[in-house]
Scaffold this active site. Sequence first.
Site, PDB file in Angstrom:
ATOM      1  N   LYS A 125      33.034  17.659  19.698  1.00 26.89           N
ATOM      2  CA  LYS A 125      33.638  18.957  19.387  1.00 26.89           C
ATOM      3  C   LYS A 125      34.126  19.003  17.944  1.00 26.89           C
ATOM      4  O   LYS A 125      33.994  20.018  17.262  1.00 26.89           O
ATOM      5  CB  LYS A 125      34.747  19.266  20.379  1.00 26.89           C
ATOM      6  CG  LYS A 125      34.200  19.536  21.782  1.00 26.89           C
ATOM      7  CD  LYS A 125      35.290  19.854  22.774  1.00 26.89           C
ATOM      8  CE  LYS A 125      34.677  20.255  24.117  1.00 26.89           C
ATOM      9  NZ  LYS A 125      33.832  19.203  24.715  1.00 26.89           N
ATOM     10  N   LYS A 160      39.812  24.700  24.717  1.00 23.80           N
ATOM     11  CA  LYS A 160      39.157  23.595  25.404  1.00 23.80           C
ATOM     12  C   LYS A 160      39.711  22.259  24.923  1.00 23.80           C
ATOM     13  O   LYS A 160      40.124  22.112  23.765  1.00 23.80           O
ATOM     14  CB  LYS A 160      37.644  23.648  25.196  1.00 23.80           C
ATOM     15  CG  LYS A 160      37.149  23.733  23.766  1.00 23.80           C
ATOM     16  CD  LYS A 160      35.636  23.983  23.758  1.00 23.80           C
ATOM     17  CE  LYS A 160      35.090  24.195  22.368  1.00 23.80           C
ATOM     18  NZ  LYS A 160      33.648  24.493  22.364  1.00 23.80           N
ATOM     19  N   ARG A 210      21.083  25.090  23.444  1.00 24.61           N
ATOM     20  CA  ARG A 210      20.998  23.672  23.073  1.00 24.61           C
ATOM     21  C   ARG A 210      19.753  23.474  22.219  1.00 24.61           C
ATOM     22  O   ARG A 210      18.629  23.676  22.676  1.00 24.61           O
ATOM     23  CB  ARG A 210      20.936  22.802  24.327  1.00 24.61           C
ATOM     24  CG  ARG A 210      20.520  21.356  24.094  1.00 24.61           C
ATOM     25  CD  ARG A 210      21.445  20.579  23.143  1.00 24.61           C
ATOM     26  NE  ARG A 210      22.819  20.590  23.588  1.00 24.61           N
ATOM     27  CZ  ARG A 210      23.335  19.750  24.489  1.00 24.61           C
ATOM     28  NH1 ARG A 210      22.555  18.859  25.070  1.00 24.61           N
ATOM     29  NH2 ARG A 210      24.618  19.810  24.808  1.00 24.61           N
ATOM     30  N   ARG A 225      21.485  28.304  27.834  1.00 28.91           N
ATOM     31  CA  ARG A 225      22.146  28.090  29.117  1.00 28.91           C
ATOM     32  C   ARG A 225      23.039  29.300  29.381  1.00 28.91           C
ATOM     33  O   ARG A 225      24.070  29.475  28.728  1.00 28.91           O
ATOM     34  CB  ARG A 225      22.923  26.778  29.075  1.00 28.91           C
ATOM     35  CG  ARG A 225      21.993  25.567  28.874  1.00 28.91           C
ATOM     36  CD  ARG A 225      22.694  24.355  28.354  1.00 28.91           C
ATOM     37  NE  ARG A 225      23.260  24.601  27.034  1.00 28.91           N
ATOM     38  CZ  ARG A 225      24.061  23.729  26.416  1.00 28.91           C
ATOM     39  NH1 ARG A 225      24.380  22.585  26.975  1.00 28.91           N
ATOM     40  NH2 ARG A 225      24.550  24.021  25.222  1.00 28.91           N
ATOM     41  N   ARG A 233      31.134  30.084  31.322  1.00 32.46           N
ATOM     42  CA  ARG A 233      30.518  28.864  30.794  1.00 32.46           C
ATOM     43  C   ARG A 233      29.021  28.851  31.100  1.00 32.46           C
ATOM     44  O   ARG A 233      28.607  29.135  32.222  1.00 32.46           O
ATOM     45  CB  ARG A 233      31.185  27.632  31.405  1.00 32.46           C
ATOM     46  CG  ARG A 233      32.673  27.539  31.116  1.00 32.46           C
ATOM     47  CD  ARG A 233      33.313  26.436  31.949  1.00 32.46           C
ATOM     48  NE  ARG A 233      33.207  26.700  33.379  1.00 32.46           N
ATOM     49  CZ  ARG A 233      33.587  25.851  34.331  1.00 32.46           C
ATOM     50  NH1 ARG A 233      34.089  24.672  33.995  1.00 32.46           N
ATOM     51  NH2 ARG A 233      33.454  26.171  35.604  1.00 32.46           N
ATOM     52  N   ASP A 273      24.804  22.783  19.780  1.00 32.32           N
ATOM     53  CA  ASP A 273      25.101  23.915  20.645  1.00 32.32           C
ATOM     54  C   ASP A 273      25.424  25.123  19.776  1.00 32.32           C
ATOM     55  O   ASP A 273      26.298  25.052  18.897  1.00 32.32           O
ATOM     56  CB  ASP A 273      26.278  23.603  21.569  1.00 32.32           C
ATOM     57  CG  ASP A 273      25.903  22.598  22.655  1.00 32.32           C
ATOM     58  OD1 ASP A 273      24.712  22.279  22.775  1.00 32.32           O
ATOM     59  OD2 ASP A 273      26.813  22.143  23.373  1.00 32.32           O
ATOM     60  N   GLU A 281      29.185  22.984  18.916  1.00 25.24           N
ATOM     61  CA  GLU A 281      29.339  21.550  19.163  1.00 25.24           C
ATOM     62  C   GLU A 281      28.143  20.818  18.581  1.00 25.24           C
ATOM     63  O   GLU A 281      27.064  21.391  18.402  1.00 25.24           O
ATOM     64  CB  GLU A 281      29.429  21.228  20.666  1.00 25.24           C
ATOM     65  CG  GLU A 281      30.710  21.653  21.332  1.00 25.24           C
ATOM     66  CD  GLU A 281      30.838  21.123  22.763  1.00 25.24           C
ATOM     67  OE1 GLU A 281      30.127  20.152  23.127  1.00 25.24           O
ATOM     68  OE2 GLU A 281      31.643  21.675  23.524  1.00 25.24           O
ATOM     69  N   ASN A 283      26.299  17.414  19.788  1.00 24.61           N
ATOM     70  CA  ASN A 283      26.256  16.401  20.840  1.00 24.61           C
ATOM     71  C   ASN A 283      25.422  15.210  20.388  1.00 24.61           C
ATOM     72  O   ASN A 283      24.267  15.372  20.009  1.00 24.61           O
ATOM     73  CB  ASN A 283      25.659  16.991  22.121  1.00 24.61           C
ATOM     74  CG  ASN A 283      26.551  18.071  22.709  1.00 24.61           C
ATOM     75  OD1 ASN A 283      27.388  17.800  23.540  1.00 24.61           O
ATOM     76  ND2 ASN A 283      26.372  19.309  22.250  1.00 24.61           N
TER      77      ASN A 283
END
Length: 316
Positions: A125, A160, A210, A225, A233, A273, A281, A283
């Site tokens: 994050k 978050k 993603r 997503r 979410r 993301d 984000e 990842n």
Amino acid sequence: MRLLFVADPLEQFNIKKDSTYAMMREAAGRGHELFACEPKQLVWQRGGRVVAKLRQIALSGDPVYWFTEQDTPEIALADLDAVLMRKDPPFDSEYFYATHLLQQAERDGARVFNKPAALRDHPEKLAILEFPQFIGPTLVTREAEAIKRFHAEHRDVILKPLDGMGGMGIFRVGPDGLNLGSIIETLNKDGAQTVMVQRYLPEIVQGDKRILVIGGEPVPFCLARIPQGSEIRGNLAAGGKGVAQPLSARDREIASTLGPILAARGLLLAGLDVIGDSLTEINVTSPTCFREITDQTGFDVAKVFVDALESALRHR
């Protein structure tokens, strides 16, 4: 080549959607030998090298009993051709310690992907803070009053925890501020834990995209997503629907800028993301979505990954 996958227990894999399994299948198809262990099996003792008790596996083709195995003696990680760190988050203390053991294995001569130091340097994050030109309004703080001021300015926000995964612990607070105080207390634990707050991005209804970056180059398709029902979410673990789609011009701009930077730091694989036009984000622990993108588009993500891995091993 002999490849070691440091991962969660093999018995927990859902091979219909598991990206690590996709890597294994592609590698096995090229004749590479497969080994697996969990981080808890990494061992170092003064005077020796980092070793592990490994499971040598072969893929069976059966959808349930998908591998056969034979135990091996303890093997030094440096005696293998590559070590792939694919342990799922959370990035907790044990994950952190595992990266140090893997870095010691690098000192022994092991080739580890992604590099352990790079895993530590890119918390998923917080890594976006380096690229403010691509992110929306964002606040990182422990202070309740700072969060309240941010909400007063932006009116609709997402809060978050920094160590969450799969959408866990994410809250949305709208203009009415309902339950903001309680949510802050839940996440920051009376100022003991740091929280990330971001302006709500309404483009989430089109999906949390993603974008996979392999060897510094973006895969040409992302997986959007899309939240379902009343859910905010998009994470697949939270019930989001994955829809593969070509990268937009903005997606390519973000990925093409970050890709070479991340690759130069030893991140062979990263998952960006993006919601709308904003990076949310980065990842790096065990990016997923290989299977979904391949199944929906025919673009073989695992092939590209193993190509990049083999190329990295050739160019030591």
